[in-house]
Design a protein around this motif. Sequence first.
Motif, short mmCIF file in Angstrom:
data_model
loop_
_atom_site.label_atom_id
_atom_site.label_comp_id
_atom_site.label_asym_id
_atom_site.label_seq_id
_atom_site.Cartn_x
_atom_site.Cartn_y
_atom_site.Cartn_z
N PRO A 162 -48.11 27.97 -50.67
CA PRO A 162 -48.64 28.88 -49.64
C PRO A 162 -47.65 30.02 -49.41
O PRO A 162 -46.44 29.82 -49.44
CB PRO A 162 -48.75 27.98 -48.40
CG PRO A 162 -48.76 26.59 -48.93
CD PRO A 162 -47.92 26.61 -50.16
N VAL A 163 -48.18 31.22 -49.21
CA VAL A 163 -47.32 32.39 -49.01
C VAL A 163 -47.92 33.30 -47.94
O VAL A 163 -49.11 33.20 -47.62
CB VAL A 163 -47.12 33.20 -50.31
CG1 VAL A 163 -46.40 32.39 -51.36
CG2 VAL A 163 -48.46 33.71 -50.83
N PHE A 164 -47.07 34.17 -47.42
CA PHE A 164 -47.52 35.28 -46.59
C PHE A 164 -47.17 36.56 -47.33
O PHE A 164 -46.13 36.63 -48.00
CB PHE A 164 -46.83 35.28 -45.23
CG PHE A 164 -47.47 34.36 -44.22
CD1 PHE A 164 -48.19 34.87 -43.15
CD2 PHE A 164 -47.35 32.99 -44.33
CE1 PHE A 164 -48.78 34.04 -42.22
CE2 PHE A 164 -47.92 32.14 -43.41
CZ PHE A 164 -48.65 32.66 -42.34
N ILE A 165 -48.03 37.56 -47.22
CA ILE A 165 -47.77 38.85 -47.84
C ILE A 165 -47.94 39.94 -46.80
O ILE A 165 -48.67 39.76 -45.81
CB ILE A 165 -48.71 39.11 -49.04
CG1 ILE A 165 -50.17 39.20 -48.56
CG2 ILE A 165 -48.54 38.05 -50.12
CD1 ILE A 165 -51.13 39.70 -49.61
N PRO A 166 -47.29 41.08 -46.99
CA PRO A 166 -47.51 42.20 -46.06
C PRO A 166 -48.94 42.71 -46.17
O PRO A 166 -49.49 42.79 -47.27
CB PRO A 166 -46.50 43.26 -46.52
CG PRO A 166 -45.50 42.52 -47.36
CD PRO A 166 -46.24 41.39 -47.99
N ALA A 167 -49.54 43.03 -45.04
CA ALA A 167 -50.88 43.62 -45.04
C ALA A 167 -50.74 45.13 -45.02
O ALA A 167 -49.91 45.67 -44.29
CB ALA A 167 -51.66 43.14 -43.82
N GLU A 170 -56.34 49.24 -46.96
CA GLU A 170 -57.15 49.18 -48.18
C GLU A 170 -56.74 48.03 -49.09
O GLU A 170 -57.11 48.00 -50.28
CB GLU A 170 -57.10 50.51 -48.94
CG GLU A 170 -57.67 51.67 -48.14
CD GLU A 170 -57.66 52.98 -48.90
OE1 GLU A 170 -57.17 52.99 -50.05
OE2 GLU A 170 -58.15 53.99 -48.36
N LEU A 171 -56.00 47.04 -48.57
CA LEU A 171 -55.72 45.82 -49.33
C LEU A 171 -57.04 45.09 -49.58
O LEU A 171 -57.87 44.97 -48.68
CB LEU A 171 -54.76 44.93 -48.56
CG LEU A 171 -54.48 43.54 -49.14
CD1 LEU A 171 -53.63 43.66 -50.41
CD2 LEU A 171 -53.77 42.65 -48.12
N THR A 172 -57.23 44.58 -50.78
CA THR A 172 -58.44 43.82 -51.10
C THR A 172 -58.11 42.33 -51.17
O THR A 172 -56.94 41.94 -51.30
CB THR A 172 -59.04 44.27 -52.44
OG1 THR A 172 -58.13 43.92 -53.51
CG2 THR A 172 -59.28 45.77 -52.46
N VAL A 173 -59.16 41.50 -51.08
CA VAL A 173 -58.97 40.05 -51.19
C VAL A 173 -58.38 39.71 -52.56
O VAL A 173 -57.47 38.89 -52.68
CB VAL A 173 -60.30 39.32 -50.97
CG1 VAL A 173 -60.13 37.81 -51.20
CG2 VAL A 173 -60.82 39.56 -49.56
N ARG A 174 -58.88 40.35 -53.60
CA ARG A 174 -58.37 40.08 -54.95
C ARG A 174 -56.88 40.41 -55.05
O ARG A 174 -56.10 39.64 -55.62
CB ARG A 174 -59.16 40.89 -56.00
CG ARG A 174 -58.68 40.66 -57.43
CD ARG A 174 -59.53 41.45 -58.42
NE ARG A 174 -60.89 40.97 -58.45
CZ ARG A 174 -61.30 39.92 -59.16
NH1 ARG A 174 -60.42 39.24 -59.89
NH2 ARG A 174 -62.55 39.56 -59.15
N GLN A 175 -56.47 41.55 -54.50
CA GLN A 175 -55.05 41.91 -54.54
C GLN A 175 -54.21 40.88 -53.80
O GLN A 175 -53.11 40.52 -54.25
CB GLN A 175 -54.86 43.30 -53.92
CG GLN A 175 -55.37 44.44 -54.77
CD GLN A 175 -55.30 45.78 -54.05
OE1 GLN A 175 -55.40 45.84 -52.83
NE2 GLN A 175 -55.14 46.85 -54.81
N ALA A 176 -54.71 40.41 -52.67
CA ALA A 176 -53.97 39.42 -51.90
C ALA A 176 -53.81 38.12 -52.69
O ALA A 176 -52.71 37.54 -52.75
CB ALA A 176 -54.68 39.15 -50.56
N ASP A 210 -64.24 39.57 -52.35
CA ASP A 210 -63.65 40.89 -52.58
C ASP A 210 -64.63 42.00 -52.23
O ASP A 210 -64.24 43.08 -51.76
CB ASP A 210 -63.21 41.00 -54.04
CG ASP A 210 -62.18 42.10 -54.26
OD1 ASP A 210 -61.22 42.17 -53.48
OD2 ASP A 210 -62.34 42.88 -55.21
N HIS A 211 -65.92 41.72 -52.43
CA HIS A 211 -66.96 42.72 -52.18
C HIS A 211 -67.34 42.80 -50.70
O HIS A 211 -67.63 43.88 -50.18
CB HIS A 211 -68.19 42.40 -53.03
CG HIS A 211 -69.34 43.32 -52.78
ND1 HIS A 211 -69.32 44.66 -53.14
CD2 HIS A 211 -70.55 43.10 -52.19
CE1 HIS A 211 -70.47 45.22 -52.78
NE2 HIS A 211 -71.24 44.31 -52.20
N LEU A 212 -67.30 41.66 -50.00
CA LEU A 212 -67.85 41.59 -48.65
C LEU A 212 -66.81 41.59 -47.54
O LEU A 212 -67.17 41.73 -46.37
CB LEU A 212 -68.71 40.33 -48.51
CG LEU A 212 -69.93 40.25 -49.43
CD1 LEU A 212 -70.60 38.88 -49.31
CD2 LEU A 212 -70.93 41.35 -49.10
#
Length: 227
Positions: A162-167, A170-176, A210-212
């Motif tokens: 499990p990780v946390f990333i900076p938000a 225009e961040l997408t689910v796929r990128q995350a 990613d689309h919704l």
Amino acid sequence: MPRPHFVLLLTASAPLLLAGCGLIQKIPVPKLPKLGLPSMNTIAKIIPGLPERDTEGSEDPEVPFSTQQSLGFGHTLRLEVYEGARDPERIYRGIVMVNSEGLLPLGQTGTARVGGQKLPQAANSIASVFRVAGRNTRPITVQIVSVENTPVIAIDGDVRDPVFIPAFQELTVRQAVESAGGRKPGSTNRGIYISRAGQRRFFASLESADHLWSPQAGDIITLSPDI
């Protein structure tokens, strides 16, 4: 050839024109004041919806932070805690700072020992405090919105760790998901859950999510381990 009386007129008016030019050059030009950039607190008052900074007051130091490091003294977290899944109730919301003993005060609920922990472990520690305090009949969801003014998103479930990333905008689910390293090697699961404000939504695939869905700070993206 110019007429004689016209030449005489130009000759007579030349000193007046030159004097006028000199007068114009001597008119002082007022200096404009330098305009400073507004502070974040001022911007928060001007722009509706912009959250205040993560601080507990004048004694809260600004401490460097990255999502890869462990929490320590002075790190300030913006938290939202929810109880329940179908009809979640927000049971805590606040901005709290890790004290010199590595403890995070959670009001009347208690304190969570998060010093030396990374954000995924800290979220579990915070949830445990609420369970021990009697909130143990329904699921507890801890949503860390930001740390030291850095908005964050959690990725867990069917991942290596499990990780946390900076938000960011225009961040997408796929990128995350890709920034978390994707699913575990050999996994054939496709389902994704995303939690926001205690509500959990299911998507049948990464493409669908990613689309919704547009991620925002505090979201928890869970890669389903069994669907």
